[in-house]
Write a protein that holds these residues in place. Structure first.
Motif, mmCIF file in Angstrom:
data_model
loop_
_atom_site.group_PDB
_atom_site.id
_atom_site.type_symbol
_atom_site.label_atom_id
_atom_site.label_comp_id
_atom_site.label_asym_id
_atom_site.label_seq_id
_atom_site.Cartn_x
_atom_site.Cartn_y
_atom_site.Cartn_z
ATOM 1 N N MET A 240 1.502 3.517 8.060
ATOM 2 C CA MET A 240 0.116 3.934 7.812
ATOM 3 C C MET A 240 -0.022 5.449 7.938
ATOM 4 O O MET A 240 -0.738 6.083 7.162
ATOM 5 C CB MET A 240 -0.838 3.218 8.764
ATOM 6 N N GLU A 241 0.674 6.045 8.907
ATOM 7 C CA GLU A 241 0.654 7.505 9.052
ATOM 8 C C GLU A 241 1.291 8.175 7.837
ATOM 9 O O GLU A 241 0.810 9.208 7.363
ATOM 10 C CB GLU A 241 1.382 7.923 10.334
ATOM 11 N N GLN A 242 2.365 7.573 7.320
ATOM 12 C CA GLN A 242 3.018 8.115 6.125
ATOM 13 C C GLN A 242 2.065 8.061 4.935
ATOM 14 O O GLN A 242 1.970 9.023 4.158
ATOM 15 C CB GLN A 242 4.294 7.322 5.840
ATOM 16 N N ILE A 243 1.348 6.966 4.792
ATOM 17 C CA ILE A 243 0.358 6.835 3.718
ATOM 18 C C ILE A 243 -0.707 7.915 3.857
ATOM 19 O O ILE A 243 -1.092 8.563 2.883
ATOM 20 C CB ILE A 243 -0.272 5.421 3.734
ATOM 21 N N PHE A 244 -1.171 8.137 5.079
ATOM 22 C CA PHE A 244 -2.192 9.158 5.329
ATOM 23 C C PHE A 244 -1.676 10.543 4.951
ATOM 24 O O PHE A 244 -2.384 11.328 4.306
ATOM 25 C CB PHE A 244 -2.615 9.120 6.796
ATOM 26 N N LEU B 45 0.836 -1.206 0.000
ATOM 27 C CA LEU B 45 0.000 0.000 0.000
ATOM 28 C C LEU B 45 0.867 1.251 0.000
ATOM 29 O O LEU B 45 0.589 2.209 -0.731
ATOM 30 C CB LEU B 45 -0.943 -0.016 1.205
ATOM 31 N N LEU B 46 1.928 1.242 0.784
ATOM 32 C CA LEU B 46 2.842 2.389 0.811
ATOM 33 C C LEU B 46 3.523 2.563 -0.540
ATOM 34 O O LEU B 46 3.615 3.684 -1.060
ATOM 35 C CB LEU B 46 3.881 2.210 1.924
ATOM 36 N N LEU C 28 1.814 6.625 -6.872
ATOM 37 C CA LEU C 28 0.732 7.552 -7.213
ATOM 38 C C LEU C 28 1.184 8.992 -7.012
ATOM 39 O O LEU C 28 0.928 9.854 -7.853
ATOM 40 C CB LEU C 28 -0.522 7.255 -6.387
ATOM 41 N N GLU C 29 1.880 9.243 -5.915
ATOM 42 C CA GLU C 29 2.369 10.599 -5.655
ATOM 43 C C GLU C 29 3.330 11.045 -6.752
ATOM 44 O O GLU C 29 3.260 12.181 -7.233
ATOM 45 C CB GLU C 29 3.059 10.665 -4.293
ATOM 46 N N GLN C 30 4.209 10.159 -7.197
ATOM 47 C CA GLN C 30 5.144 10.501 -8.278
ATOM 48 C C GLN C 30 4.392 10.822 -9.562
ATOM 49 O O GLN C 30 4.718 11.784 -10.256
ATOM 50 C CB GLN C 30 6.115 9.349 -8.524
ATOM 51 N N GLU C 31 3.400 10.014 -9.885
ATOM 52 C CA GLU C 31 2.637 10.226 -11.117
ATOM 53 C C GLU C 31 1.857 11.533 -11.068
ATOM 54 O O GLU C 31 1.842 12.288 -12.026
ATOM 55 C CB GLU C 31 1.674 9.060 -11.365
ATOM 56 N N VAL C 32 1.190 11.791 -9.954
ATOM 57 C CA VAL C 32 0.378 13.010 -9.839
ATOM 58 C C VAL C 32 1.268 14.242 -9.851
ATOM 59 O O VAL C 32 0.899 15.274 -10.402
ATOM 60 C CB VAL C 32 -0.498 12.951 -8.562
ATOM 61 N N SER C 33 2.450 14.144 -9.261
ATOM 62 C CA SER C 33 3.365 15.291 -9.206
ATOM 63 C C SER C 33 3.993 15.602 -10.562
ATOM 64 O O SER C 33 4.377 16.745 -10.810
ATOM 65 C CB SER C 33 4.463 15.035 -8.180
ATOM 66 N N ALA C 34 4.090 14.611 -11.434
ATOM 67 C CA ALA C 34 4.671 14.838 -12.765
ATOM 68 C C ALA C 34 3.693 15.639 -13.616
ATOM 69 O O ALA C 34 2.505 15.337 -13.664
ATOM 70 C CB ALA C 34 4.990 13.497 -13.426
ATOM 71 N N LYS C 35 4.195 16.656 -14.292
ATOM 72 C CA LYS C 35 3.318 17.541 -15.068
ATOM 73 C C LYS C 35 2.708 16.859 -16.287
ATOM 74 O O LYS C 35 1.613 17.182 -16.697
ATOM 75 C CB LYS C 35 4.090 18.790 -15.505
ATOM 76 N N ASP C 36 3.435 15.929 -16.887
ATOM 77 C CA ASP C 36 2.954 15.305 -18.122
ATOM 78 C C ASP C 36 2.356 13.919 -17.898
ATOM 79 O O ASP C 36 2.214 13.150 -18.839
ATOM 80 C CB ASP C 36 4.086 15.234 -19.146
ATOM 81 N N SER C 37 1.978 13.614 -16.668
ATOM 82 C CA SER C 37 1.424 12.290 -16.387
ATOM 83 C C SER C 37 -0.018 12.180 -16.869
ATOM 84 O O SER C 37 -0.724 13.176 -16.999
ATOM 85 C CB SER C 37 1.495 11.990 -14.891
ATOM 86 N N GLU C 38 -0.422 10.964 -17.150
ATOM 87 C CA GLU C 38 -1.753 10.695 -17.684
ATOM 88 C C GLU C 38 -2.693 10.237 -16.574
ATOM 89 O O GLU C 38 -2.310 9.381 -15.763
ATOM 90 C CB GLU C 38 -1.684 9.614 -18.761
ATOM 91 N N ASN D 290 -1.598 10.934 1.246
ATOM 92 C CA ASN D 290 -2.970 11.129 0.760
ATOM 93 C C ASN D 290 -3.420 12.572 0.945
ATOM 94 O O ASN D 290 -4.082 13.135 0.078
ATOM 95 C CB ASN D 290 -3.941 10.187 1.472
ATOM 96 N N GLN D 291 -3.078 13.170 2.079
ATOM 97 C CA GLN D 291 -3.478 14.555 2.349
ATOM 98 C C GLN D 291 -2.829 15.515 1.359
ATOM 99 O O GLN D 291 -3.406 16.527 0.991
ATOM 100 C CB GLN D 291 -3.116 14.974 3.786
ATOM 101 N N ARG D 292 -1.618 15.205 0.900
ATOM 102 C CA ARG D 292 -0.956 16.050 -0.103
ATOM 103 C C ARG D 292 -1.521 15.808 -1.496
ATOM 104 O O ARG D 292 -1.548 16.710 -2.326
ATOM 105 C CB ARG D 292 0.557 15.780 -0.111
ATOM 106 N N LEU D 293 -1.933 14.573 -1.759
ATOM 107 C CA LEU D 293 -2.401 14.218 -3.098
ATOM 108 C C LEU D 293 -3.758 14.811 -3.445
ATOM 109 O O LEU D 293 -3.990 15.193 -4.588
ATOM 110 C CB LEU D 293 -2.480 12.700 -3.241
#
Length: 119
Positions: free
Chosen positions: A65-69, A12-13, A19-29, A72-75
């Motif tokens: 789990m806290e790191q995942i949370f 999960l982590l 997911l964070e890497q993909e969302v942070s990338a400007k050209d991600s789909e 998520n809050q940043r995403l």
């Protein structure tokens, strides 16, 4: 069982970090986002089947789990901003399309100049 819980939380982590890497990338789909979100959803369902509760987690598992949370809050704001940007592009495209249809129906144009007959 402890080992399977560790593997589940690690998976999960890892999915959350990808997911964070993909969302942070400007050209991600967004399609890639959806596949990662589906993967995370499956992992969360597995955790729910195992009835994981915070009292049964070790300290290291709780920290993960806290790191995942936190991720998520940043995403959430990043995804919402991207969604608003796409919606704005769609709105602009619809306005352009409407303007083109309006002027194309109005009559001839020459050399890129419009002759507005709607007076």
């Amino acid at each position: 069982m402890e080992n399977s819980v560790d593997v589940l939380i690690e998976s999960l982590l890892a999915a959350t970090l990808r997911l964070e890497q993909e969302v942070s990338a400007k050209d991600s789909e967004p399609e890639v986002w959806l596949s990662l979100l589906d993967e995370r959803e499956n992992l969360i369902l597995q955790a729910q089947k195992q009835e994981l509760v915070s009292e049964s987690l070790s300290e290291s598992q709780r920290k993960k789990m806290e790191q995942i949370f936190e991720i998520n809050q940043r995403l959430v704001p990043l995804i919402n901003n991207r969604k608003q940007g796409v919606q704005q592009q769609l709105n602009n495209l619809q306005r352009s399309k409407l303007a083109m249809n309006t002027y194309n129906e109005a009559g001839p144009n020459g050399y890129g100049a419009f002759f507005d007959r709607k007076k």
